[in-house]
Design an enzyme around this catalytic site. Sequence first.
Site, PDB file in Angstrom:
ATOM      1  N   HIS A  49       0.833  -1.213   0.000  1.00  0.00           N
ATOM      2  CA  HIS A  49       0.000   0.000   0.000  1.00  0.00           C
ATOM      3  C   HIS A  49       0.863   1.258   0.000  1.00  0.00           C
ATOM      4  CE1 HIS A  49      -3.596  -2.366   1.824  1.00  0.00           C
ATOM      5  NE2 HIS A  49      -3.781  -2.208   0.535  1.00  0.00           N
ATOM      6  N   GLU A  54      -4.236   6.620  -5.228  1.00  0.00           N
ATOM      7  CA  GLU A  54      -3.040   5.910  -5.695  1.00  0.00           C
ATOM      8  C   GLU A  54      -2.772   6.203  -7.173  1.00  0.00           C
ATOM      9  OE1 GLU A  54      -5.157   2.718  -3.873  1.00  0.00           O
ATOM     10  OE2 GLU A  54      -3.273   1.749  -3.296  1.00  0.00           O
TER      11      GLU A  54
END
Length: 398
Positions: free
Chosen positions: A181, A379
Amino acid sequence: MSRAIVSLNAGSSSIKFALFTLDADGPRHAAAGKLEGIGIAPRLVARDAEGTVLVDRNWTNGAGLTHEVLLHDLFTWAGDHLPEHEIIAIGHRVVHGGMWFARPLLVDDALLAALDALCPLAPLHQPHNLAAIRAIRALAPALPQVACFDTAFHHDRADTATRFALPRALHDKGIRRYGFHGLSYEYIARTLQEIDPELAGGRVIVAHLGNGASLCAMHDGKSVDTTMGFTALDGLMMGTRCGAIDPGVVLHLQTQEGMSAVDVEALLYNRSGLLGVSGVSSDMRALHKSDDPCAAEAIDLFTWRAAREAAALVGALGGLDGLVFTAGIGENDPTVRAVICERLGWLGIAIDPSANACDAPIISTADSRITVRVIPTDEERMIAIHTIGALPTAGGGQ
Ligand code: ADP
Protein backbone atom coordinates in the site's frame (compact mmCIF):
# COMPACT_ATOMS: atom_id res chain seq x y z
CA MET A 1 -4.66 18.16 -28.10
CA SER A 2 -3.54 17.82 -24.46
CA ARG A 3 -0.79 15.53 -23.29
CA ALA A 4 -1.94 12.87 -20.84
CA ILE A 5 -0.68 10.11 -18.57
CA VAL A 6 -2.60 6.91 -17.86
CA SER A 7 -2.26 5.17 -14.49
CA LEU A 8 -2.96 1.44 -14.59
CA ASN A 9 -3.54 -0.98 -11.77
CA ALA A 10 -3.87 -4.47 -13.26
CA GLY A 11 -5.11 -7.26 -11.01
CA SER A 12 -6.18 -10.83 -11.61
CA SER A 13 -9.76 -10.06 -12.61
CA SER A 14 -9.80 -6.29 -13.00
CA ILE A 15 -7.84 -3.40 -14.46
CA LYS A 16 -8.36 0.03 -12.88
CA PHE A 17 -7.22 3.04 -14.86
CA ALA A 18 -7.18 6.81 -14.67
CA LEU A 19 -6.27 9.46 -17.20
CA PHE A 20 -4.58 12.68 -16.13
CA THR A 21 -3.77 15.67 -18.28
CA LEU A 22 -0.51 17.50 -17.63
CA ASP A 23 -1.35 20.87 -16.15
CA ALA A 24 1.16 23.41 -14.88
CA ASP A 25 0.22 22.64 -11.27
CA GLY A 26 0.41 18.85 -11.67
CA PRO A 27 -1.67 16.05 -13.13
CA ARG A 28 -5.35 16.89 -13.58
CA HIS A 29 -7.84 14.05 -13.35
CA ALA A 30 -9.72 13.77 -16.66
CA ALA A 31 -11.25 10.29 -16.64
CA ALA A 32 -11.14 7.01 -14.74
CA GLY A 33 -12.63 3.59 -15.00
CA LYS A 34 -12.48 -0.09 -14.39
CA LEU A 35 -12.46 -3.16 -16.54
CA GLU A 36 -13.74 -5.90 -14.28
CA GLY A 37 -14.96 -9.47 -14.48
CA ILE A 38 -11.98 -10.49 -16.63
CA GLY A 39 -12.18 -14.22 -17.34
CA ILE A 40 -15.89 -14.40 -16.47
CA ALA A 41 -18.00 -11.55 -17.84
CA PRO A 42 -15.87 -8.51 -18.65
CA ARG A 43 -17.38 -5.07 -18.18
CA LEU A 44 -15.81 -1.70 -18.87
CA VAL A 45 -17.10 1.40 -17.15
CA ALA A 46 -15.35 4.79 -17.43
CA ARG A 47 -16.39 8.22 -16.22
CA ASP A 48 -15.06 11.69 -16.83
CA ALA A 49 -13.93 14.00 -14.02
CA GLU A 50 -17.53 15.12 -13.40
CA GLY A 51 -18.71 11.54 -13.03
CA THR A 52 -20.52 11.36 -16.38
CA VAL A 53 -20.41 7.83 -17.77
CA LEU A 54 -18.22 7.76 -20.90
CA VAL A 55 -18.61 4.06 -21.58
CA ASP A 56 -20.44 1.10 -20.03
CA ARG A 57 -19.72 -1.93 -22.13
CA ASN A 58 -20.18 -5.68 -21.70
CA TRP A 59 -18.57 -8.21 -24.00
CA THR A 60 -20.81 -10.97 -25.30
CA ASN A 61 -19.11 -14.36 -24.87
CA GLY A 62 -16.36 -12.55 -22.96
CA ALA A 63 -15.37 -15.41 -20.67
CA GLY A 64 -12.35 -16.41 -22.76
CA LEU A 65 -11.03 -12.91 -23.31
CA THR A 66 -7.57 -12.33 -21.88
CA HIS A 67 -6.13 -9.21 -20.26
CA GLU A 68 -4.21 -8.62 -23.50
CA VAL A 69 -7.31 -8.65 -25.72
CA LEU A 70 -9.25 -6.44 -23.32
CA LEU A 71 -6.38 -3.95 -22.98
CA HIS A 72 -6.29 -3.76 -26.76
CA ASP A 73 -10.04 -2.98 -26.77
CA LEU A 74 -9.50 -0.40 -24.02
CA PHE A 75 -6.77 1.28 -26.06
CA THR A 76 -8.95 1.31 -29.14
CA TRP A 77 -11.81 2.80 -27.13
CA ALA A 78 -9.52 5.50 -25.65
CA GLY A 79 -8.18 6.36 -29.13
CA ASP A 80 -11.71 6.65 -30.55
CA HIS A 81 -13.39 8.44 -27.64
CA LEU A 82 -10.70 10.58 -26.08
CA PRO A 83 -9.08 11.98 -29.25
CA GLU A 84 -8.34 15.27 -27.51
CA HIS A 85 -5.73 13.51 -25.35
CA GLU A 86 -2.31 12.37 -26.51
CA ILE A 87 -1.16 9.62 -24.14
CA ILE A 88 2.55 10.21 -23.61
CA ALA A 89 3.25 7.53 -20.97
CA ILE A 90 1.64 4.84 -18.86
CA GLY A 91 2.38 4.35 -15.19
CA HIS A 92 1.75 1.00 -13.54
CA ARG A 93 1.23 -0.05 -9.99
CA VAL A 94 3.69 -2.89 -9.54
CA VAL A 95 3.18 -4.64 -6.26
CA HIS A 96 6.71 -5.79 -5.58
CA GLY A 97 9.98 -3.99 -6.01
CA GLY A 98 11.83 -6.53 -3.87
CA MET A 99 15.04 -5.58 -2.12
CA TRP A 100 16.34 -3.39 -4.92
CA PHE A 101 13.72 -1.16 -6.49
CA ALA A 102 12.95 1.77 -4.24
CA ARG A 103 11.82 4.39 -6.76
CA PRO A 104 9.73 4.50 -9.93
CA LEU A 105 11.59 3.28 -13.00
CA LEU A 106 11.15 3.43 -16.75
CA VAL A 107 10.47 -0.08 -18.00
CA ASP A 108 13.02 -1.78 -20.22
CA ASP A 109 13.91 -5.41 -20.93
CA ALA A 110 16.32 -5.66 -18.03
CA LEU A 111 13.81 -4.25 -15.54
CA LEU A 112 11.07 -6.57 -16.78
CA ALA A 113 13.35 -9.56 -16.36
CA ALA A 114 14.25 -8.46 -12.82
CA LEU A 115 10.57 -7.94 -11.97
CA ASP A 116 9.71 -11.38 -13.39
CA ALA A 117 12.14 -12.83 -10.88
CA LEU A 118 10.06 -11.25 -8.07
CA CYS A 119 6.83 -13.02 -9.10
CA PRO A 120 7.32 -15.81 -6.53
CA LEU A 121 7.17 -13.11 -3.82
CA ALA A 122 3.74 -11.89 -4.98
CA PRO A 123 2.31 -14.67 -7.15
CA LEU A 124 -1.27 -13.39 -7.01
CA HIS A 125 -0.47 -9.84 -8.10
CA GLN A 126 2.91 -9.34 -9.77
CA PRO A 127 2.30 -11.56 -12.85
CA HIS A 128 -0.82 -9.53 -13.70
CA ASN A 129 1.01 -6.21 -13.26
CA LEU A 130 3.76 -7.38 -15.59
CA ALA A 131 1.36 -8.92 -18.12
CA ALA A 132 -0.28 -5.51 -18.53
CA ILE A 133 3.11 -3.89 -19.15
CA ARG A 134 3.93 -6.52 -21.78
CA ALA A 135 0.53 -6.21 -23.42
CA ILE A 136 1.00 -2.45 -23.80
CA ARG A 137 4.53 -2.92 -25.11
CA ALA A 138 3.08 -5.12 -27.82
CA LEU A 139 0.39 -2.58 -28.65
CA ALA A 140 2.56 0.54 -28.51
CA PRO A 141 6.27 -0.39 -28.36
CA ALA A 142 7.47 3.23 -28.29
CA LEU A 143 5.19 4.38 -25.47
CA PRO A 144 7.21 4.92 -22.26
CA GLN A 145 5.97 2.85 -19.32
CA VAL A 146 6.90 3.43 -15.70
CA ALA A 147 6.79 0.87 -12.90
CA CYS A 148 5.72 2.33 -9.53
CA PHE A 149 6.28 -0.02 -6.63
CA ASP A 150 3.91 -0.57 -3.74
CA THR A 151 6.83 -1.63 -1.57
CA ALA A 152 9.02 1.43 -2.30
CA PHE A 153 7.64 3.74 0.40
CA HIS A 154 8.70 1.24 3.07
CA HIS A 155 12.09 0.48 1.56
CA ASP A 156 14.22 2.61 3.84
CA ARG A 157 12.87 1.41 7.18
CA ALA A 158 15.36 0.34 9.82
CA ASP A 159 16.59 -3.23 9.60
CA THR A 160 14.64 -4.10 12.77
CA ALA A 161 11.36 -3.31 11.04
CA THR A 162 12.12 -5.51 8.03
CA ARG A 163 13.64 -8.55 9.74
CA PHE A 164 11.85 -11.73 10.75
CA ALA A 165 13.38 -13.64 13.65
CA LEU A 166 14.58 -16.27 11.19
CA PRO A 167 18.11 -17.40 10.33
CA ARG A 168 20.09 -14.59 8.71
CA ALA A 169 20.55 -16.45 5.44
CA LEU A 170 16.80 -16.29 4.78
CA HIS A 171 16.72 -12.52 5.34
CA ASP A 172 19.65 -12.13 2.96
CA LYS A 173 17.73 -14.19 0.41
CA GLY A 174 14.86 -11.71 0.56
CA ILE A 175 12.57 -13.29 3.12
CA ARG A 176 11.81 -10.10 4.97
CA ARG A 177 9.00 -7.71 5.81
CA TYR A 178 8.46 -5.47 2.76
CA GLY A 179 5.14 -3.77 3.42
CA PHE A 180 2.59 -2.73 0.77
CA HIS A 181 0.00 0.00 0.00
CA GLY A 182 3.05 2.25 -0.40
CA LEU A 183 1.53 4.40 -3.17
CA SER A 184 -1.45 5.14 -0.95
CA TYR A 185 0.74 5.99 2.04
CA GLU A 186 2.98 8.19 -0.04
CA TYR A 187 -0.05 10.09 -1.36
CA ILE A 188 -1.35 10.56 2.20
CA ALA A 189 2.08 11.70 3.44
CA ARG A 190 2.27 14.32 0.65
CA THR A 191 -1.28 15.50 1.23
CA LEU A 192 -0.76 15.75 4.98
CA GLN A 193 2.36 17.81 4.36
CA GLU A 194 0.24 20.22 2.29
CA ILE A 195 -2.76 20.50 4.62
CA ASP A 196 -1.21 20.06 8.06
CA PRO A 197 2.59 20.34 7.92
CA GLU A 198 2.97 20.33 11.69
CA LEU A 199 1.18 17.00 12.03
CA ALA A 200 3.02 15.63 8.97
CA GLY A 201 6.28 16.27 10.82
CA GLY A 202 5.12 14.21 13.80
CA ARG A 203 4.25 10.60 14.59
CA VAL A 204 1.25 9.51 12.56
CA ILE A 205 -0.50 6.20 11.96
CA VAL A 206 -2.29 5.95 8.61
CA ALA A 207 -5.05 3.34 8.48
CA HIS A 208 -5.63 2.21 4.89
CA LEU A 209 -8.85 0.26 5.37
CA GLY A 210 -10.20 -1.12 2.10
CA ASN A 211 -10.69 -4.68 0.84
CA GLY A 212 -6.99 -4.94 1.49
CA ALA A 213 -6.13 -3.24 4.77
CA SER A 214 -2.96 -2.18 6.52
CA LEU A 215 -1.55 0.43 8.86
CA CYS A 216 1.59 2.49 8.39
CA ALA A 217 3.46 4.21 11.20
CA MET A 218 5.11 7.35 9.85
CA HIS A 219 7.48 9.81 11.42
CA ASP A 220 8.11 13.02 9.51
CA GLY A 221 6.32 11.54 6.50
CA LYS A 222 8.54 8.45 6.32
CA SER A 223 7.50 4.87 6.93
CA VAL A 224 8.83 3.56 10.25
CA ASP A 225 6.84 0.34 10.27
CA THR A 226 3.78 -1.20 8.69
CA THR A 227 1.49 -4.15 9.35
CA MET A 228 1.90 -6.00 6.06
CA GLY A 229 5.05 -8.03 5.78
CA PHE A 230 6.48 -10.53 3.33
CA THR A 231 3.13 -10.69 1.59
CA ALA A 232 -0.07 -8.65 1.58
CA LEU A 233 -1.56 -11.33 3.83
CA ASP A 234 -0.01 -10.12 7.06
CA GLY A 235 -1.33 -7.68 9.63
CA LEU A 236 -4.96 -6.57 9.80
CA MET A 237 -8.02 -8.67 9.15
CA MET A 238 -9.21 -7.81 5.61
CA GLY A 239 -12.14 -8.44 3.28
CA THR A 240 -11.14 -12.02 2.47
CA ARG A 241 -7.62 -12.24 3.94
CA CYS A 242 -6.91 -13.43 7.45
CA GLY A 243 -4.15 -10.98 8.39
CA ALA A 244 -1.55 -12.00 10.97
CA ILE A 245 -1.97 -15.59 12.03
CA ASP A 246 0.05 -17.99 14.14
CA PRO A 247 2.25 -19.80 11.56
CA GLY A 248 1.48 -22.95 13.54
CA VAL A 249 -2.06 -22.81 12.12
CA VAL A 250 -0.67 -23.07 8.60
CA LEU A 251 1.41 -26.09 9.58
CA HIS A 252 -1.56 -27.69 11.32
CA LEU A 253 -3.83 -27.22 8.29
CA GLN A 254 -1.29 -29.01 6.14
CA THR A 255 -0.20 -31.79 8.49
CA GLN A 256 -3.47 -32.52 10.34
CA GLU A 257 -6.25 -31.26 8.06
CA GLY A 258 -4.71 -32.65 4.89
CA MET A 259 -4.77 -29.35 3.04
CA SER A 260 -2.28 -28.71 0.27
CA ALA A 261 -0.28 -25.49 0.07
CA VAL A 262 -2.62 -24.37 -2.72
CA ASP A 263 -5.69 -25.07 -0.54
CA VAL A 264 -4.20 -23.11 2.36
CA GLU A 265 -3.31 -20.22 0.07
CA ALA A 266 -6.88 -20.04 -1.24
CA LEU A 267 -8.26 -20.25 2.31
CA LEU A 268 -6.05 -17.50 3.72
CA TYR A 269 -6.35 -15.12 0.75
CA ASN A 270 -9.90 -15.67 -0.47
CA ARG A 271 -12.08 -17.26 2.19
CA SER A 272 -10.94 -15.67 5.44
CA GLY A 273 -11.21 -12.16 6.91
CA LEU A 274 -14.63 -10.49 7.04
CA LEU A 275 -16.03 -13.09 4.65
CA GLY A 276 -14.73 -16.08 6.60
CA VAL A 277 -15.79 -14.85 10.02
CA SER A 278 -19.21 -13.53 8.98
CA GLY A 279 -20.09 -16.19 6.44
CA VAL A 280 -22.07 -13.33 4.90
CA SER A 281 -19.84 -11.04 2.83
CA SER A 282 -16.39 -9.50 2.48
CA ASP A 283 -18.04 -6.12 1.96
CA MET A 284 -18.29 -3.92 5.03
CA ARG A 285 -21.50 -2.26 3.81
CA ALA A 286 -23.20 -5.63 3.48
CA LEU A 287 -22.09 -6.59 6.98
CA HIS A 288 -23.59 -3.42 8.48
CA LYS A 289 -26.89 -4.22 6.75
CA SER A 290 -26.96 -7.86 7.85
CA ASP A 291 -28.76 -8.90 11.05
CA ASP A 292 -26.70 -12.10 11.27
CA PRO A 293 -24.79 -12.02 14.61
CA CYS A 294 -21.74 -13.42 12.79
CA ALA A 295 -21.66 -10.24 10.67
CA ALA A 296 -21.52 -8.12 13.84
CA GLU A 297 -18.81 -10.41 15.21
CA ALA A 298 -16.75 -9.96 12.03
CA ILE A 299 -16.96 -6.14 12.32
CA ASP A 300 -16.05 -6.36 16.00
CA LEU A 301 -12.99 -8.47 15.22
CA PHE A 302 -11.99 -6.08 12.41
CA THR A 303 -11.96 -3.09 14.77
CA TRP A 304 -10.33 -5.10 17.59
CA ARG A 305 -7.49 -6.17 15.34
CA ALA A 306 -7.06 -2.68 13.87
CA ALA A 307 -6.86 -1.09 17.33
CA ARG A 308 -4.50 -3.80 18.59
CA GLU A 309 -2.11 -3.41 15.63
CA ALA A 310 -2.32 0.39 15.88
CA ALA A 311 -1.31 0.19 19.54
CA ALA A 312 1.67 -1.96 18.56
CA LEU A 313 2.72 0.70 16.05
CA VAL A 314 2.48 3.38 18.73
CA GLY A 315 5.19 1.35 20.44
CA ALA A 316 7.26 1.40 17.24
CA LEU A 317 6.83 5.20 16.98
CA GLY A 318 7.39 5.89 20.67
CA GLY A 319 4.13 7.85 20.89
CA LEU A 320 1.43 9.23 18.64
CA ASP A 321 0.39 12.67 17.37
CA GLY A 322 -2.08 11.81 14.63
CA LEU A 323 -4.25 9.11 13.12
CA VAL A 324 -5.45 9.23 9.50
CA PHE A 325 -8.19 7.05 8.04
CA THR A 326 -8.25 6.33 4.32
CA ALA A 327 -9.53 3.89 1.60
CA GLY A 328 -13.08 2.53 1.19
CA ILE A 329 -13.85 1.77 4.83
CA GLY A 330 -11.54 4.39 6.34
CA GLU A 331 -13.03 7.20 4.24
CA ASN A 332 -16.68 6.20 4.44
CA ASP A 333 -17.47 4.22 7.56
CA PRO A 334 -18.06 6.37 10.68
CA THR A 335 -19.04 3.35 12.76
CA VAL A 336 -15.80 1.50 12.18
CA ARG A 337 -13.76 4.68 12.72
CA ALA A 338 -15.59 5.45 15.96
CA VAL A 339 -15.08 1.97 17.41
CA ILE A 340 -11.38 1.87 16.51
CA CYS A 341 -10.90 5.32 18.09
CA GLU A 342 -12.89 4.30 21.16
CA ARG A 343 -10.65 1.27 21.61
CA LEU A 344 -7.65 3.62 21.35
CA GLY A 345 -9.23 6.20 23.68
CA TRP A 346 -6.60 5.51 26.35
CA LEU A 347 -4.06 7.20 24.06
CA GLY A 348 -5.96 10.46 24.36
CA ILE A 349 -8.11 10.17 21.24
CA ALA A 350 -11.52 11.84 21.43
CA ILE A 351 -13.87 11.80 18.44
CA ASP A 352 -16.43 14.46 17.57
CA PRO A 353 -19.47 12.34 16.64
CA SER A 354 -21.02 14.89 14.28
CA ALA A 355 -17.74 15.48 12.41
CA ASN A 356 -17.22 11.74 12.23
CA ALA A 357 -20.75 11.15 10.94
CA CYS A 358 -20.14 13.35 7.89
CA ASP A 359 -16.59 12.14 7.08
CA ALA A 360 -15.20 15.61 7.95
CA PRO A 361 -11.49 16.21 7.28
CA ILE A 362 -10.85 16.36 11.06
CA ILE A 363 -13.01 14.05 13.18
CA SER A 364 -11.31 14.51 16.55
CA THR A 365 -12.51 17.06 19.13
CA ALA A 366 -10.62 20.33 19.60
CA ASP A 367 -9.17 19.05 22.88
CA SER A 368 -8.28 15.54 21.65
CA ARG A 369 -4.59 14.95 22.38
CA ILE A 370 -4.34 13.16 19.03
CA THR A 371 -5.62 14.68 15.78
CA VAL A 372 -7.73 12.26 13.79
CA ARG A 373 -8.21 13.00 10.10
CA VAL A 374 -9.99 11.46 7.13
CA ILE A 375 -8.03 11.86 3.87
CA PRO A 376 -9.25 10.24 0.65
CA THR A 377 -6.40 8.34 -0.95
CA ASP A 378 -5.52 8.58 -4.65
CA GLU A 379 -3.04 5.91 -5.69
CA GLU A 380 -3.69 6.63 -9.38
CA ARG A 381 -2.63 10.27 -8.96
CA MET A 382 0.50 9.15 -7.12
CA ILE A 383 1.32 6.86 -10.04
CA ALA A 384 0.77 9.75 -12.47
CA ILE A 385 3.07 12.03 -10.45
CA HIS A 386 5.76 9.34 -10.39
CA THR A 387 5.34 8.62 -14.08
CA ILE A 388 5.84 12.25 -15.03
CA GLY A 389 8.90 12.39 -12.76
CA ALA A 390 10.45 9.27 -14.27
CA LEU A 391 10.18 10.40 -17.89
CA PRO A 392 13.54 11.36 -19.39
CA THR A 393 12.19 14.80 -20.38
CA ALA A 394 11.50 15.50 -16.69
CA GLY A 395 15.10 14.84 -15.85
CA GLY A 396 14.02 11.53 -14.27
CA GLY A 397 14.43 8.16 -15.91
CA GLN A 398 16.98 5.61 -14.94
P1 ADP B 1 -9.80 -1.99 -2.58
O1 ADP B 1 -9.31 -0.77 -3.34
O2 ADP B 1 -8.81 -2.58 -1.62
O3 ADP B 1 -10.49 -3.01 -3.43
P2 ADP B 1 -11.64 -0.10 -1.36
O4 ADP B 1 -10.68 0.90 -0.85
O5 ADP B 1 -12.48 0.25 -2.53
O6 ADP B 1 -10.95 -1.50 -1.60
O7 ADP B 1 -12.61 -0.47 -0.13
C1 ADP B 1 -13.63 -1.43 -0.25
C2 ADP B 1 -14.30 -1.57 1.10
O8 ADP B 1 -14.82 -0.27 1.46
C3 ADP B 1 -15.48 -2.53 1.11
O9 ADP B 1 -15.47 -3.29 2.31
C4 ADP B 1 -16.67 -1.59 1.13
O10 ADP B 1 -17.78 -2.15 1.77
C5 ADP B 1 -16.12 -0.45 1.95
N1 ADP B 1 -16.92 0.74 1.76
C6 ADP B 1 -17.06 1.50 0.67
N2 ADP B 1 -17.95 2.48 0.88
C7 ADP B 1 -18.41 2.32 2.15
C8 ADP B 1 -19.34 3.00 2.99
N3 ADP B 1 -20.02 4.05 2.53
N4 ADP B 1 -19.53 2.53 4.25
C9 ADP B 1 -18.86 1.46 4.68
N5 ADP B 1 -17.95 0.78 3.95
C10 ADP B 1 -17.74 1.20 2.71
